[in-house]
Design an enzyme around this catalytic site. Sequence first.
Site, PDB file in Angstrom:
ATOM      1  N   GLU A   1      -1.824  -7.303   6.973  1.00 25.54           N
ATOM      2  CA  GLU A   1      -0.531  -7.259   7.639  1.00 25.54           C
ATOM      3  C   GLU A   1      -0.535  -8.236   8.815  1.00 25.54           C
ATOM      4  O   GLU A   1      -1.595  -8.687   9.275  1.00 25.54           O
ATOM      5  CB  GLU A   1      -0.240  -5.831   8.128  1.00 25.54           C
TER       6      GLU A   1
ATOM      7  N   HIS B   1       0.819  -1.212   0.000  1.00 26.00           N
ATOM      8  CA  HIS B   1       0.000   0.000   0.000  1.00 26.00           C
ATOM      9  C   HIS B   1       0.851   1.260   0.000  1.00 26.00           C
ATOM     10  O   HIS B   1       2.047   1.243   0.348  1.00 26.00           O
ATOM     11  CB  HIS B   1      -0.914   0.010   1.232  1.00 26.00           C
TER      12      HIS B   1
ATOM     13  N   ARG C   1      -5.924   1.151   3.984  1.00 26.18           N
ATOM     14  CA  ARG C   1      -4.767   1.639   3.228  1.00 26.18           C
ATOM     15  C   ARG C   1      -4.475   0.760   2.017  1.00 26.18           C
ATOM     16  O   ARG C   1      -3.965   1.257   1.006  1.00 26.18           O
ATOM     17  CB  ARG C   1      -3.541   1.741   4.146  1.00 26.18           C
TER      18      ARG C   1
END
Length: 214
Positions: free
Chosen positions: A82, A9, A58
Amino acid sequence: MTTIYFIRHGQSEANSKGIIQGHADFPLSELGMRQAELAGKWFANVELDAIYASDLGRAMVTADHIAVHQDLKVQSWPRLREVGLGPLEGKTREEMAIDFPQLKAEALLTSGIQGTEPVKNLTERCAHLVEKMTRTHPDGSIAAVSHGGFIGIFLTYMIAGTDWYKMNRPFMIGNTGITKVSLSQTGKAAIHYTNRTEHLDIEGNLLHSSTIAY
């Protein structure tokens, strides 16, 4: 052969302030929005069959900039998130060093601190990604917008398999860095390149940001 373009991102507000994110959701910064726009333009010349993204904002916003140049809808996929960092999330590295001094000698993503994502979960995510991509898109070309920590782990998994966590992860993935991987139907990988960022070179001005990934 399945081709996957992994894209980290754009810079988030947390990235710009040195804050650890994990599963915490922070919006893109002004620079991050510009990076995402430029990454999208780079993909205007790449034929894609699907676009997947982590469900964190994001990543989804970055993926939307790629979708603008493709006749495709972004598919949200939480397995591209993540690494979950639990009690570390929302802290700067300085704050983390005070609250968790043992991390000075430990790998942040595999620290084993209670509340962080276990290695077993991360291994299962990597294995599922390989299985899903090769089954769903056996001859396809895919964009997968994810995060620096998870992309680095996946690449290491492609090299070392389930022992990936025993290795030093050498991959630095900058904001909107593009990584190209091919997967055979048996799951064997060829890594073509990692962290390409030439799309950020605007008249000699590199719109790079921190490579701190988490």
